[in-house]
Design a protein around this motif. Structure first.
Motif, PDB file in Angstrom:
ATOM      1  N   THR A  43       1.030  -1.262   0.127  1.00 55.89           N
ATOM      2  CA  THR A  43      -0.105   0.081   0.059  1.00 55.89           C
ATOM      3  C   THR A  43       0.943   1.394  -0.001  1.00 55.89           C
ATOM      4  O   THR A  43       1.942   1.187   0.508  1.00 55.89           O
ATOM      5  N   ARG A  44       0.353   2.303  -0.674  1.00 57.22           N
ATOM      6  CA  ARG A  44       1.193   3.543  -0.652  1.00 57.22           C
ATOM      7  C   ARG A  44       0.552   4.558   0.170  1.00 57.22           C
ATOM      8  O   ARG A  44      -0.569   4.862   0.006  1.00 57.22           O
ATOM      9  N   LEU A  45       1.362   5.110   1.215  1.00 55.75           N
ATOM     10  CA  LEU A  45       0.799   6.473   1.908  1.00 55.75           C
ATOM     11  C   LEU A  45       1.159   7.345   1.293  1.00 55.75           C
ATOM     12  O   LEU A  45       1.892   7.484   0.483  1.00 55.75           O
ATOM     13  N   ASN A  46       0.506   8.507   1.539  1.00 54.34           N
ATOM     14  CA  ASN A  46       0.662   9.690   1.001  1.00 54.34           C
ATOM     15  C   ASN A  46       0.274  10.888   1.891  1.00 54.34           C
ATOM     16  O   ASN A  46      -0.703  11.314   1.748  1.00 54.34           O
ATOM     17  N   ASN A  47       0.997  11.191   2.885  1.00 54.92           N
ATOM     18  CA  ASN A  47       0.827  12.391   3.687  1.00 54.92           C
ATOM     19  C   ASN A  47       2.064  13.079   4.267  1.00 54.92           C
ATOM     20  O   ASN A  47       3.146  12.665   3.777  1.00 54.92           O
ATOM     21  N   ASP A  48       1.816  14.368   4.604  1.00 58.76           N
ATOM     22  CA  ASP A  48       2.910  15.043   4.858  1.00 58.76           C
ATOM     23  C   ASP A  48       3.761  14.653   6.124  1.00 58.76           C
ATOM     24  O   ASP A  48       4.944  15.176   6.304  1.00 58.76           O
ATOM     25  N   PHE A  49       3.099  13.900   6.825  1.00 56.25           N
ATOM     26  CA  PHE A  49       3.844  13.254   8.177  1.00 56.25           C
ATOM     27  C   PHE A  49       4.258  11.718   7.854  1.00 56.25           C
ATOM     28  O   PHE A  49       4.295  11.128   8.829  1.00 56.25           O
ATOM     29  N   GLN A  50       4.520  11.520   6.574  1.00 52.29           N
ATOM     30  CA  GLN A  50       4.476   9.953   6.221  1.00 52.29           C
ATOM     31  C   GLN A  50       5.907   9.624   7.159  1.00 52.29           C
ATOM     32  O   GLN A  50       5.859   8.259   7.584  1.00 52.29           O
ATOM     33  N   PHE A  51       6.884  10.390   7.534  1.00 49.02           N
ATOM     34  CA  PHE A  51       8.039   9.990   8.049  1.00 49.02           C
ATOM     35  C   PHE A  51       7.562   9.334   9.678  1.00 49.02           C
ATOM     36  O   PHE A  51       8.190   8.696  10.309  1.00 49.02           O
ATOM     37  N   LEU A  52       6.434   9.722   9.947  1.00 51.09           N
ATOM     38  CA  LEU A  52       6.115   9.261  11.455  1.00 51.09           C
ATOM     39  C   LEU A  52       5.212   7.886  11.292  1.00 51.09           C
ATOM     40  O   LEU A  52       5.389   7.105  12.151  1.00 51.09           O
ATOM     41  N   ASP A  53       4.518   7.723  10.022  1.00 51.67           N
ATOM     42  CA  ASP A  53       4.016   6.536   9.894  1.00 51.67           C
ATOM     43  C   ASP A  53       5.054   5.286   9.270  1.00 51.67           C
ATOM     44  O   ASP A  53       4.600   4.170   9.312  1.00 51.67           O
ATOM     45  N   VAL A  54       5.993   5.921   8.278  1.00 55.18           N
ATOM     46  CA  VAL A  54       6.626   5.085   7.632  1.00 55.18           C
ATOM     47  C   VAL A  54       8.166   4.971   8.160  1.00 55.18           C
ATOM     48  O   VAL A  54       8.904   6.089   7.847  1.00 55.18           O
ATOM     49  N   GLY A  55       8.660   4.000   8.483  1.00 54.07           N
ATOM     50  CA  GLY A  55      10.048   3.919   8.821  1.00 54.07           C
ATOM     51  C   GLY A  55      11.031   3.935   7.669  1.00 54.07           C
ATOM     52  O   GLY A  55      10.610   3.754   6.563  1.00 54.07           O
ATOM     53  N   ARG A  56      12.390   4.430   7.930  1.00 56.14           N
ATOM     54  CA  ARG A  56      13.233   4.075   6.822  1.00 56.14           C
ATOM     55  C   ARG A  56      13.368   2.700   6.546  1.00 56.14           C
ATOM     56  O   ARG A  56      13.326   1.791   7.286  1.00 56.14           O
ATOM     57  N   THR A  73      10.898  -1.826  -5.055  1.00 61.81           N
ATOM     58  CA  THR A  73       9.848  -1.974  -5.878  1.00 61.81           C
ATOM     59  C   THR A  73       9.339  -0.201  -5.972  1.00 61.81           C
ATOM     60  O   THR A  73       9.755   0.491  -5.360  1.00 61.81           O
ATOM     61  N   LYS A  74       8.395  -0.238  -7.027  1.00 57.56           N
ATOM     62  CA  LYS A  74       7.798   1.123  -7.269  1.00 57.56           C
ATOM     63  C   LYS A  74       6.979   1.856  -5.840  1.00 57.56           C
ATOM     64  O   LYS A  74       7.158   2.777  -5.788  1.00 57.56           O
ATOM     65  N   ASP A  75       6.421   0.715  -5.478  1.00 60.10           N
ATOM     66  CA  ASP A  75       5.594   1.178  -4.321  1.00 60.10           C
ATOM     67  C   ASP A  75       6.803   1.576  -3.066  1.00 60.10           C
ATOM     68  O   ASP A  75       6.540   2.658  -2.256  1.00 60.10           O
ATOM     69  N   VAL A 101       9.665   2.481  -3.468  1.00 60.65           N
ATOM     70  CA  VAL A 101      10.523   3.796  -3.628  1.00 60.65           C
ATOM     71  C   VAL A 101       9.750   4.951  -3.359  1.00 60.65           C
ATOM     72  O   VAL A 101      10.089   5.983  -2.809  1.00 60.65           O
ATOM     73  N   ALA A 102       8.254   4.823  -3.749  1.00 59.75           N
ATOM     74  CA  ALA A 102       7.404   6.213  -3.818  1.00 59.75           C
ATOM     75  C   ALA A 102       7.221   6.232  -1.985  1.00 59.75           C
ATOM     76  O   ALA A 102       7.315   7.484  -1.642  1.00 59.75           O
ATOM     77  N   ASN A 103       7.158   5.194  -1.402  1.00 63.51           N
ATOM     78  CA  ASN A 103       6.908   5.438   0.189  1.00 63.51           C
ATOM     79  C   ASN A 103       8.176   5.997   0.689  1.00 63.51           C
ATOM     80  O   ASN A 103       7.911   6.887   1.677  1.00 63.51           O
ATOM     81  N   GLN A 104       9.188   5.605   0.575  1.00 62.07           N
ATOM     82  CA  GLN A 104      10.609   6.159   1.135  1.00 62.07           C
ATOM     83  C   GLN A 104      10.606   7.692   0.703  1.00 62.07           C
ATOM     84  O   GLN A 104      10.915   8.204   1.458  1.00 62.07           O
ATOM     85  N   ALA A 105      10.323   7.879  -0.745  1.00 55.82           N
ATOM     86  CA  ALA A 105      10.836   9.102  -1.124  1.00 55.82           C
ATOM     87  C   ALA A 105       9.620  10.245  -0.641  1.00 55.82           C
ATOM     88  O   ALA A 105      10.225  11.319  -0.007  1.00 55.82           O
ATOM     89  N   HIS A 106       8.564   9.889  -0.175  1.00 51.30           N
ATOM     90  CA  HIS A 106       7.794  10.611   0.494  1.00 51.30           C
ATOM     91  C   HIS A 106       8.033  10.904   1.791  1.00 51.30           C
ATOM     92  O   HIS A 106       7.434  11.669   2.289  1.00 51.30           O
ATOM     93  N   ARG A 107       8.847  10.203   2.454  1.00 49.22           N
ATOM     94  CA  ARG A 107       9.029  10.545   3.830  1.00 49.22           C
ATOM     95  C   ARG A 107       9.965  11.796   3.990  1.00 49.22           C
ATOM     96  O   ARG A 107      10.089  12.467   5.016  1.00 49.22           O
ATOM     97  N   CYS A 108      10.606  12.197   2.658  1.00 53.67           N
ATOM     98  CA  CYS A 108      11.270  13.553   2.541  1.00 53.67           C
ATOM     99  C   CYS A 108      10.557  14.688   3.316  1.00 53.67           C
ATOM    100  O   CYS A 108       9.227  14.841   2.785  1.00 53.67           O
ATOM    101  N   LEU A 109      11.051  15.550   4.020  1.00 49.85           N
ATOM    102  CA  LEU A 109      10.363  16.649   4.618  1.00 49.85           C
ATOM    103  C   LEU A 109      10.618  17.822   3.808  1.00 49.85           C
ATOM    104  O   LEU A 109       9.769  18.869   4.021  1.00 49.85           O
ATOM    105  N   ALA A 110      11.132  17.812   2.599  1.00 49.66           N
ATOM    106  CA  ALA A 110      11.503  18.976   1.872  1.00 49.66           C
ATOM    107  C   ALA A 110      12.031  20.030   2.736  1.00 49.66           C
ATOM    108  O   ALA A 110      11.202  21.156   2.449  1.00 49.66           O
ATOM    109  N   CYS A 111      13.018  20.087   3.156  1.00 48.22           N
ATOM    110  CA  CYS A 111      13.486  21.018   4.127  1.00 48.22           C
ATOM    111  C   CYS A 111      13.727  22.362   3.232  1.00 48.22           C
ATOM    112  O   CYS A 111      14.361  22.220   2.036  1.00 48.22           O
ATOM    113  N   GLY A 112      13.575  23.318   3.785  1.00 48.73           N
ATOM    114  CA  GLY A 112      13.727  24.765   2.975  1.00 48.73           C
ATOM    115  C   GLY A 112      15.249  24.924   2.602  1.00 48.73           C
ATOM    116  O   GLY A 112      15.593  25.165   1.471  1.00 48.73           O
ATOM    117  N   ASN A 113      15.988  24.481   3.435  1.00 50.90           N
ATOM    118  CA  ASN A 113      17.512  24.772   3.231  1.00 50.90           C
ATOM    119  C   ASN A 113      18.228  23.158   3.206  1.00 50.90           C
ATOM    120  O   ASN A 113      18.567  22.685   4.371  1.00 50.90           O
TER     121      ASN A 113
END
Ligand code: FAD
Ligand code: SF4
Length: 470
Positions: A1-14, A37-39, A41-53
């Motif tokens: 399953t693919r999660l998709n929320n802004d706090f993904q890092f809280l739900d999905v571990g490394r 797998t596609k899912d 990598v998507a789940n892991q990538a979405h853990r990124c917080l997109a830090c400003g700097n």
């Protein structure tokens, strides 16, 4: 399953990619990690917080646009991610495999603070591997060709980085290498369990289609001279690496059965790739007791190659403690899992044997009292001498530059440790003391990393473009 929320890092571990089973790892020269797998990598990538700097970007030597391509793959835009990833890196799928991420991008990830860093390296590898498999090719449609051509000496990461930037700017690179395949140490050094060789042969085709010409099996200084290159080309880039093996300077180093690390690793690659000229060139450690001296990436590669060749035991003796090992922590852990025994704080003092290696005499060291500057140097523990039994000793103490006499005769100056002098700025990036010659990678900075060699090659290309005014 693919999660998709802004706090993904809280739900999905490394999640690190799954490793192949130990039986395969101990016997086969194949990469040890299963691809994401596609899912995954998507789940892991979405853990990124997109830090400003983004600290990861700063710490990455080529300053990859990491959060941007992580967002693209979390959305499934592989081709856009591949284009973006190639804007800063000439070999992203290689760096994703071999960079010591714990010291670079992932070490700097904000989530490293208790949540587990984003798996940046594996995401980077996934992007290019998947894009190539889907038929992606670098977009060269907007390139305006000039009439300039540049000779590149060395098809290692530095030479490739340079050729990549030149060709994308319409300058024809002709790359000379004495080896029969491109890659430098990526092909003839780093073993298959970290980087399968098909990765580089695939790359060669891609670069050739982009307009890079490779003249392999051609040694500059022997088959063609620098003078000729200077006459026939508008500029020359040197990315020739460092190939003088460092010695320990203790008795017994010349006994039969003592080998430098690189000839051992290269003979193994040559056998696996079918480049072996004569069976006597192969250094076999099957059924032998091996002692590896050193604690860097090269030592780890010797350890793990020996395991796969079928050595009866592999012991790695290192003069400092585990925390101060220079190699990637990931590779030390992999070596331990595969059966390598580590002895820390052991300083070799002699290779012992009568006409052939029988063992390595080591002493135990510990950190002494702080000196006036507070520094603690290792001191020998009295009475700690012991002999590690061995049939073969592999020495992995590192490399020094190997300057050629034709550098000086062509006005290319070297410094007191043999490195080519090519400053990062002024007046053109990575220009040597001969204005028409540029240089980068290990031969300039001393032996370092794939990613830093790529960066210097790319920067030098920028210096060449400015010098040629294109
Ligand atoms: P090289 O890769 O050495 O390439 C130089 C090229 O120049 C070679 O192909 C050589 O044939 C060619 N050449 C030299 N002289 C001539 C000549 N006269 N004519 C024609 N061609 C010539 N780094 C990492 O980041 N991660 C790792 O896991 C890692 N593992 C390593 C394992 C080993 C065993 C070793 C030895 C190094 C490892 N490194 C690793 C370091 C990394 O491989 C080097 O820092 C990097 O390859 C340097 O790139 P380069 O282009 O400067 O030189
Ligand atoms: Fe990390 Fe190396 Fe990729 Fe940079 S090039 S993002 S340091 S793996």
């Amino acid at each position: 399953t693919r999660l998709n929320n802004d706090f993904q890092f809280l739900d999905v571990g490394r999640k690190d990619p799954t490793k192949k089973d130990l039986e395969t790892r101990r016997h086969k020269f194949v990469e040890i990690y299963q691809p994401f797998t596609k899912d995954e990598v998507a789940n892991q990538a979405h853990r990124c917080l997109a830090c400003g700097n983004p600290y990861c970007e700063w710490k990455c030597p080529v300053h990859n646009f990491i959060p941007n391509w992580l967002k693209l793959i979390s959305e499934g835009n592989i081709f856009e991610a591949a284009e973006l990833s190639h804007q800063t890196n000439s070999l992203p799928e290689v760096c994703g495999r071999v960079c010591p991420q714990d010291r670079l991008c992932e070490g700097a990830c904000t989530l490293n603070d208790g949540f587990g860093a984003v798996t940046i390296g594996n995401a980077e590898k996934y992007i290019t591997d998947t894009a190539f498999a889907m038929g992606w090719k670098p977009d060269m449609s907007k390139v305006v060709w000039t009439d300039k051509k540049v000779a590149v000496i060395g098809a290692g990461p530095a030479g490739i980085g340079c050729a990549d930037v030149l060709v994308r700017n319409g300058v024809k690179p002709v790359v000379f290498d004495k080896y029969p395949e491109i890659g430098g140490l990526l092909t003839f050094g780093i073993p298959e369990f970290k980087l399968e060789k098909s990765v580089m042969s695939r790359r060669r085709k891609v670069f050739e289609e982009m307009g890079v010409e490779f003249r392999l099996n051609t040694e500059v200084g022997k088959d063609i001279t620098l003078e000729q290159l200077l006459r026939d080309y508008d500029a020359v880039f040197m990315g020739m690496g460092t190939y003088n093996y460092m010695k320990g300077g203790f008795p017994g180093e010349d006994l039969p059965g003592v080998y430098d690390a690189l000839p051992f690793l290269v003979s193994n690659v040559n056998r696996n790739l079918g480049f072996e000229k004569s069976p006597e060139d192969f250094i076999s450690v099957k059924g032998k007791r091996i002692v590896v001296l050193g604690g860097g990436d090269t030592a780890m590669d010797c350890n793990r190659t020996s395991i796969r060749q079928g050595a009866t035991s592999v012991t790695c003796a290192y003069r400092r403690d585990e925390d101060n090992m220079p190699g990637s922590k990931r590779e030390v852990a992999n070596a331990k899992e595969e059966g390598v025994q580590f002895l820390f704080n052991r300083q070799p003092v002699e290779v012992v044997g009568n006409g052939k290696v029988e063992g390595v005499k080591v002493v135990t060291t510990q950190l002494g009292e702080p000196d006036a500057k507070g520094r603690r140097s290792p001191v020998v523990v009295p009475g700690s001498e012991e002999i590690l039994p061995a049939d073969v000793v592999l020495i992995a103490f590192g490399f020094r530059p190997s300057p050629q006499p034709w550098f000086e005769t062509n006005g290319v100056k070297t410094n007191d440790w043999g490195g080519v002098i090519a400053p990062e700025h002024q007046p053109f990036k990575f220009q040597t003391s001969n204005p028409k010659v540029f240089a980068g990678g290990d031969m300039v900075r001393g032996s370092d990393l794939v990613v830093t060699a790529i960066w210097e090659g790319r920067e030098a290309a920028q210096g060449i473009l400015d010098y040629l005014n294109v």
